[in-house]
Design an enzyme around this catalytic site. Structure first.
Site, PDB file in Angstrom:
ATOM      1  N   HIS A   1     -31.613  76.570  25.142  1.00 32.37           N
ATOM      2  CA  HIS A   1     -30.579  75.718  24.565  1.00 32.37           C
ATOM      3  C   HIS A   1     -30.330  76.163  23.140  1.00 32.37           C
ATOM      4  O   HIS A   1     -31.226  76.682  22.459  1.00 32.37           O
ATOM      5  CB  HIS A   1     -31.017  74.247  24.598  1.00 32.37           C
ATOM      6  CG  HIS A   1     -29.933  73.296  24.241  1.00 32.37           C
ATOM      7  ND1 HIS A   1     -29.668  72.922  22.933  1.00 32.37           N
ATOM      8  CD2 HIS A   1     -29.005  72.656  25.000  1.00 32.37           C
ATOM      9  CE1 HIS A   1     -28.643  72.081  22.920  1.00 32.37           C
ATOM     10  NE2 HIS A   1     -28.229  71.902  24.156  1.00 32.37           N
TER      11      HIS A   1
ATOM     12  N   ASP B   1     -29.026  70.895  32.229  1.00 30.18           N
ATOM     13  CA  ASP B   1     -28.328  71.478  33.380  1.00 30.18           C
ATOM     14  C   ASP B   1     -29.291  71.928  34.466  1.00 30.18           C
ATOM     15  O   ASP B   1     -28.918  72.010  35.633  1.00 30.18           O
ATOM     16  CB  ASP B   1     -27.475  72.666  32.938  1.00 30.18           C
ATOM     17  CG  ASP B   1     -26.345  72.258  32.013  1.00 30.18           C
ATOM     18  OD1 ASP B   1     -25.663  71.277  32.341  1.00 30.18           O
ATOM     19  OD2 ASP B   1     -26.162  72.894  30.967  1.00 30.18           O
TER      20      ASP B   1
END
Length: 456
Positions: free
Chosen positions: A334, A393
């Site tokens: 991320h 996700d």
């Protein structure tokens, strides 16, 4: 003989190939120049810290702490209006009510609602769950797209034509428009999906939303032909909506919202621009890529529990020999979090429960193995400036798969949540900043004298 119109529009001809090569050659920039001129690519430094471009009260993404005067990575935390997302989720789960409406109120208005305020807000949202007369027939059913994000974006832009105050950017009017779009989004999403299926030969069924149902319940009810869903399914979808609702002012689609809002344009154009950003596979489209990657992985593995096979596949991903050959393990890493993504941590607890109730234990175990092994394999093969961890996700795609939601709606469901955050940030930008956003780009092309056409 006249050229076939399809070949003119859709074929990549040798002429286009030649011109494309010219595009690539003349647009290439020496990567060392980005270092020389201290360009913050992606508006981030090497450690992933973003360039400060604005101020916000809406949400905070925290991934570091100060120890002895030095910033060091820590377990990630996400705050909505100063409240830790973990506490907010625990709060509405303990109270045994759906969280979307309560947290949407918080993000839009800055405070948690009391019981009366919450009920009034629910009624306000429910009353706005309608589309203009014949909108489904005249807009959604016309030329349905295989990509739902494109279909929804087109519908949002078309709603501009039905609004007599479309260009009014006063706070009350933009709030009215925002509440309308938040309420209408599930219909735009579900009906776009059903319209495309009808085009492809399936039966068409269109159900109106029910006022007494929550946002999550209405999505499931309208999407399924038998209109049936379980309490657990609705609870987990509601949680997904809350976790995706906002993520700081600097994520790509929210920053797009700030940029486009700063130009003075209308709400419909602004949200359409945010939708275009979210569609990208590096942003909201990542959850689809995760599930596609795992589907490919499952076809390649003869034993889902074999660590050596899993490692070999992950190595092949990084070496651009597997799946889409992009060199990425989707769902890992991320831009901000380096130790953990709090949204993924929350999700994981409920994913396991859902997986075991729905008979997906083996699939969940495979996800757990990849989550554990991927950071180690990535660090072995890539120069790392910060840690790598599973992001939201990684598990959201699995959740949607177990819920039997169509992959075409994975990213739109993300958008159905994030439109609340976009609306809050648009209102904040309009209130506080009256200056168009315009960062600098250093020009590299040398100045040249014009050459007449006959002399070229």
């Amino acid at each position: 003989m006249a050229k076939d119109i399809n070949s003119i529009f859709f074929d990549i001809t040798p002429e286009i190939e030649e011109l494309a090569l010219k595009c690539e050659t003349n647009n290439a920039i020496d990567k060392e120049l980005y270092t020389k001129y201290e360009v913050k690519r992606g508006l981030r430094d090497l450690n992933g810290k973003g360039v400060l471009a604005g101020l916000t009260n809406i949400s905070d993404v925290c991934a570091t702490k100060i120890v002895d005067g030095v910033s060091v990575p820590c377990a990630g935390n996400l705050y909505y209006r100063g409240y830790n997302i973990k506490d907010l989720v625990s709060g509405f789960l303990e109270a045994k009510h759906f969280g979307f409406e309560e947290i949407a109120y918080l993000l839009l208005f800055g405070e948690l609602p009391n019981q009366k305020e919450l009920e009034n807000f629910k009624d306000m949202i429910a009353d706005r769950r309608m589309l203009p007369p014949n909108f489904v027939r005249d807009v959604i059913m016309k030329a349905p797209s295989r990509d739902m994000m494109n279909s929804i974006t087109r519908s949002i832009l078309q709603l501009y034509s039905y609004d007599d105050k479309a260009d009014d950017t006063s706070i009350p009017n933009v709030l009215r428009q925002s509440l309308n779009l938040i309420s209408q989004f599930p219909m735009l999403m579900v009906y776009s999906y059903l319209a495309y299926n009808y085009k492809m030969g399936e039966d068409l069924y269109i159900y109106a939303p029910k006022k007494e149902l929550s946002m999550a319940e209405n999505i499931l009810m309208m999407l399924r032909e038998d209109r049936q869903y379980t309490e657990l399914e609705a609870k987990i979808l509601d949680m997904a909506l809350v976790l995706h609702m906002d993520h700081g002012g600097g994520n790509n689609s929210t920053f797009t919202t700030h940029v486009v809002t700063s130009s003075g344009t209308d709400t419909y154009s602004t949200i359409a621009a945010a939708m275009a950003s979210l569609k990208g596979p590096k942003h909201g489209g990542a959850n689809v890529k995760v599930t596609q990657m795992f589907e490919d992985m499952k076809t390649q593995l003869t034993d889902w529990q074999d660590d050596d096979q899993i490692r070999a596949y992950l190595e092949a991903l990084l070496e651009k020999r597997a799946f889409d050959k992009r060199g990425l393990i989707y769902g890992m890493g991320h831009a901000i979090y380096s130790v953990s993504d709090p949204r993924a941590e929350i999700f994981k607890k409920f994913v396991k429960q859902l997986a075991y109730e729905k008979g997906h234990e083996a699939e969940y175990a495979l996800y757990e193995k990849v989550e554990k092994m991927a950071p180690e394999i990535i660090s072995e093969r890539r120069k790392m400036y910060k840690g790598v961890n599973a992001n939201v996700d990684f598990y959201s795609g699995l959740v949607y798969s177990i819920l039997d939601l169509p992959p075409a709606l994975y990213t739109p469901i993300f958008a159905a949540a994030r439109i609340v955050g976009w609306s809050a940030h648009r209102l904040e930008e309009l209130k506080n900043v009256d200056k168009i956003i315009r960062p600098a780009y250093k020009p590299l092309a040398p100045y040249r004298d014009y050459i007449k056409l006959d002399d070229r």
